[in-house]
Design an enzyme around this catalytic site. Structure first.
Site, PDB file in Angstrom:
ATOM      1  CG  HIS A  27      -0.595   0.322   2.506  1.00 14.69           C
ATOM      2  ND1 HIS A  27      -0.310  -0.628   3.457  1.00 14.69           N
ATOM      3  CD2 HIS A  27      -0.392   1.512   3.113  1.00 14.69           C
ATOM      4  CE1 HIS A  27       0.041  -0.041   4.576  1.00 14.69           C
ATOM      5  NE2 HIS A  27       0.008   1.260   4.405  1.00 14.69           N
ATOM      6  CG  ASP A  36       0.347  -4.029   2.825  1.00 14.42           C
ATOM      7  OD1 ASP A  36       0.894  -3.546   1.821  1.00 14.42           O
ATOM      8  OD2 ASP A  36      -0.452  -3.385   3.542  1.00 14.42           O
ATOM      9  CB  SER A  61       2.717   1.667   6.537  1.00 10.47           C
ATOM     10  OG  SER A  61       1.521   1.227   7.072  1.00 10.47           O
TER      11      SER A  61
HETATM   12  N1  ARG Z   1      -4.771   0.527   7.740  1.00  7.75           N
HETATM   13  C1  ARG Z   1      -3.482   0.604   7.110  1.00  7.75           C
HETATM   14  C2  ARG Z   1      -2.883   2.009   7.286  1.00  7.75           C
HETATM   15  O1  ARG Z   1      -3.482   2.824   7.926  1.00  7.75           O
HETATM   16  C3  ARG Z   1      -3.506   0.163   5.684  1.00  7.75           C
HETATM   17  C4  ARG Z   1      -4.242   1.046   4.717  1.00  7.75           C
HETATM   18  C5  ARG Z   1      -4.238   0.645   3.282  1.00  7.75           C
HETATM   19  N2  ARG Z   1      -5.149  -0.419   2.971  1.00  7.75           N
HETATM   20  C6  ARG Z   1      -6.476  -0.284   2.692  1.00  7.75           C
HETATM   21  N3  ARG Z   1      -7.179  -1.352   2.444  1.00  7.75           N
HETATM   22  N4  ARG Z   1      -7.108   0.880   2.635  1.00  7.75           N
HETATM   23  O2  ARG Z   1      -2.263   2.608   6.462  1.00  7.75           O
HETATM   24  N1  ASP Z   2      -1.348   1.361   8.103  1.00  8.87           N
HETATM   25  C1  ASP Z   2      -0.633   2.441   8.743  1.00  8.87           C
HETATM   26  C2  ASP Z   2       0.374   3.100   7.783  1.00  8.87           C
HETATM   27  O1  ASP Z   2       0.164   3.097   6.582  1.00  8.87           O
HETATM   28  C3  ASP Z   2       0.024   1.995  10.002  1.00  8.87           C
HETATM   29  C4  ASP Z   2      -0.876   2.167  11.202  1.00  8.87           C
HETATM   30  O2  ASP Z   2      -1.645   3.141  11.254  1.00  8.87           O
HETATM   31  O3  ASP Z   2      -0.783   1.342  12.106  1.00  8.87           O
HETATM   32  O4  ASP Z   2       1.303   3.752   8.183  1.00  8.87           O
END
Ligand code: ARG
Ligand code: ASP
Length: 712
Positions: free
Chosen positions: A79, A215, A646
């Site tokens: 991502h 990921d 991330s």
């Molecule tokens: N929750 C993770 C973060 O905050 C991954 C976000 C990307 N993935 C998604 N399905 N939107 O960045």
């Molecule tokens: N998914 C988040 C990021 O892209 C990490 C988190 O918020 O725990 O940095």
């Protein structure tokens, strides 16, 4: 009245904290070593020798990545690389769907505007900053004095542009650090798994455990002949690292020490109860509902058409990511009784601040009242800003129309020509991924609550038409706007821009366009009624936050404080640990390919397991990377992380790479405001799963051969 214990707030809780690398030897390393870490503070951060910090970098704007070979190979999240992968994708080369692997170094793909940023060194410049300010200054005077100093220090430290220099406040402006950074600008795409691996489970599994998302993506840094940064150039060579991580494939077990080393973006651990109340009771509920409405509309259309699914995939992910986070955050804050806990602490604080000895030394009486007053005024402003960004500008044509004020502002022929060119390009990009039906329904779904609930003192008049002209029927209003506007119609809009000549008639056409009109009235409310007040209140907030931070430090003398995340390099440490999120439920610390297969569902786009992966699974063809006939996918640990972490390296007790951080469980998301050692878990991809995909799915021997494996 709820009885809550404040003991937890008194002392540093296990595993909480994001620590400053330069200061590890002072505050943190002893505890880390006690918990199993085998290296020294110097091994993590040093300016005299190669250290782990030389293997970690900011990836692009907001992620982290790390070096895994002596030839500049880096790994981050799928991502995080998504933009680059998408950019190279077309119908003929659909790398999002099929993945990408460059069989030879020469096939690795250039990425314009993608950079990685290394930390060369950091320096405590608090004394220098304190020397140019005095307590009698207003916030404005203070800021300009600091900004001037920052400019001077940056100039000196940049060595004629060789380095990027950033100076950032810590502990709400009680400390300042300078960061000398080196930016590499030739970063090429090497390997990306298909979305069915890299984004497996999509937004349904996002923020969730158990997780089976692979990921990760792989890039390579290139440098000039002297190993220095250079723009993309075919002559560039793979960057030779000062340090790269050893990769450990020995496997992990519950209780193992873990360290996350990366760039967390923003946390707010030291907010008062008033601020937490504003966020959780006033702002989050409104943002959640507004986004929920948009998500419902987008999913409906995306399920009906493949074209729309592709057009809206990235938008959906963006809207849904924060939406889901806020829901989790509110639940977590409630479960923790966060407001009550803060109130208890504040009560104790008042008692302390009012005592005779304390009053002799400090002037903290009244600070909480000032906060209370501040948030009373700030709440309707922040709520209005939420409506502006999450309702008004959530309508894509209204957001698009913002840039068209350039036509009105352009002075002179050349400026107008430039503006027209830019706007046409913007319109072109906009319509590639645009659907007017979605936008129209969205308009009705967000403007109805906006018109009904906008704080009266900051309510634009344009909202009144809902009742005066459309009998309260927001869909009728939406139809009228989308019928009349040119912003939802590509050809009309481009023609309008081309023919725009600054004449009164054309100007009239623009300003009376219903989408432009709504945009302008919202922006005018901001400019006329909010901006100055907001600036004053935020200056007040900054100054109170600074004093509050000092006050807390003087009050809770046995607490080991760490500075809030501010997009600078930090160490979090903890251990691999399962969790008990709900009564009767245990989260095991690890997932395997088995669970990935359980989720297989050809009917649902996000759960379609690629054929090739099924074959590998059936043949149990896991190479060196499996363990006891299983292929590990992801694991959870107790490291304190946030957005920006991330892609961060997850290291074992020997500082070797065991995983790549990518998310948190839903029960953890309040950790940006209050960390809970019982519940908070970061989610990491097991590095062995990435290696398995590289070798077995893509046959990427050449990468496996260059990776730096630990001898174990
Ligand atoms: N929750 C993770 C973060 O905050 C991954 C976000 C990307 N993935 C998604 N399905 N939107 O960045
Ligand atoms: N998914 C988040 C990021 O892209 C990490 C988190 O918020 O725990 O940095």
């Amino acid at each position: 009245m709820l009885m809550v214990s404040i003991i937890g707030l008194r002392t540093m809780r296990a595993d909480e904290g994001m620590w400053v690398p330069l200061l590890l030897h002072k505050y943190t390393i002893d505890d880390m070593q006690k918990k199993g870490f085998k290296l020294t503070a110097e091994d993590i951060y040093s300016i005299n020798k190669a250290s782990l910090k030389d293997a970690v970098m900011i990836f692009g704007g907001g992620c982290t990545a790390e070096l895994i070979s002596e030839q500049g190979l880096i790994i981050t999240n799928h991502h995080c690389g998504y933009g680059a992968i998408q950019h190279h994708s077309s119908l003929e080369h659909d790398y999002l769907t099929n993945g990408f692997y460059a069989p030879k170094m020469g096939d690795e793909l250039e990425n314009q505007n993608l950079t990685v940023t290394f930390l060369v060194r950091m320096e405590d410049v608090t004394d220098k900053v304190m020397a140019v300010i005095d307590p009698k200054m207003t916030e404005n005077q203070r800021n300009s004095a600091i900004n001037k100093l920052i400019a001077d220090l940056s100039m000196a430290a940049s060595e004629e542009g060789k380095y990027n220099v950033a100076i950032k406040p810590f502990f709400n402006g009680n400390q300042y650090f300078m960061f000398i950074q080196k930016v590499y600008r030739d970063v090429r795409l090497v390997l990306a798994p298909p979305s069915a691996i890299g984004k497996f489970g999509g937004d349904t599994d996002n923020w969730m455990w158990p997780r089976h998302t692979g990921d990760f993506s792989v890039f390579r840094i290139y440098a000039d002949n002297n190993n220095e940064p250079s723009e993309f150039n075919v002559e560039n060579r793979p960057y030779k690292p000062i340090k790269s991580f050893e990769v450990s494939t020995k496997g992990i077990k519950e209780g193992d020490f873990t360290m996350v080393f990366g760039y967390p973006g923003r946390t707010q651990q030291y907010l008062t109860s008033f601020a937490v109340r504003m966020i959780s009771e006033i702002q989050n509920p409104v943002r959640i509902v507004l986004r929920q409405n948009r998500i419902d509309i987008m999913s409906k259309y995306m399920n009906e058409s493949d074209l729309i699914r592709i057009q809206y995939a990235a938008k959906y992910a963006r809207v849904s990511n924060a939406w889901k986070k806020w829901i989790g955050e509110n639940r977590g804050l409630k479960r923790l009784n966060a407001i009550e806990k803060k109130e208890e602490l504040e009560k104790e604080f008042e008692k302390w601040a009012n005592s005779k000895q304390v009053k002799k030394k400090y002037d903290y009486v009244g600070i909480l009242n000032e906060y209370k007053q501040l948030y009373t005024e700030l709440s309707p402003i922040n709520l209005t800003l939420d409506y502006i960004f999450e309702a008004a500008f959530a309508v894509e044509i209204i957001n698009l129309s913002r840039s068209f004020t350039a036509l009105l502002d352009a002075t002179g022929e050349n400026a107008l020509l430039g503006a027209k060119k830019r706007l046409n390009a913007a319109a072109d990009a906009f319509f590639k991924d645009y659907n007017a039906d979605i936008d129209k329904e969205t308009f009705a779904a967000v403007f109805a609550p906006y018109a009904l609930n906008a704080p009266t003192e900051y309510r634009p008049d344009v909202l009144n038409v809902l009742n005066t002209e459309f009998g309260g029927d927001a869909m009728q209003w939406a139809k009228y706007v989308f019928d009349k506007t040119i912003f939802s119609k590509k050809d009309e809009l481009i023609k309008f821009v081309e023919e725009f000549d600054g004449s009164e008639q054309k100007i009239q056409m623009l300003v009376s366009d219903p989408a432009f009109e709504i945009m302008e009235s919202v922006v005018n409310i901001y400019n006329d009624k909010i901006r100055i007040k907001q600036m004053a209140l935020e200056a007040k907030e900054d100054s109170l936050d600074r004093i509050w931070m000092q006050a807390l430090m003087n009050f809770q003398t046995d607490r080991n404080f760490y500075p809030d995340a501010n997009s600078t390099l930090r160490v979090s440490y903890g251990k691999i640990e399962s969790a008990y999120p709900y009564n009767g439920v245990k989260y095991l610390f690890q997932t395997t390919l088995e669970g990935y297969m359980e989720k297989d569902n050809p009917e649902i786009y996000d759960y379609r397991v690629p054929e090739k992966l099924k074959e590998l699974y059936l043949a149990k063809d896991y190479g060196k990377w499996g363990e006891n006939g299983q292929m590990p996918v992801a694991f959870i640990a107790t490291n304190h992380t946030t957005g920006g972490n991330s892609g961060s390296p997850v290291l074992n007790a020997n500082g070797q790479l065991i995983g790549v951080n990518f998310d948190r469980s839903w029960e953890s998301t309040m950790s940006d405001i209050m960390f809970d050692p019982e519940q908070c878990r970061n989610i990491s991809l097991d590095i062995r799963f990435a290696l398995f995909i590289m070798e077995k799915y893509f046959g990427a021997e050449r990468l496996i051969n260059e990776i730096n494996f630990a001898k174990e």
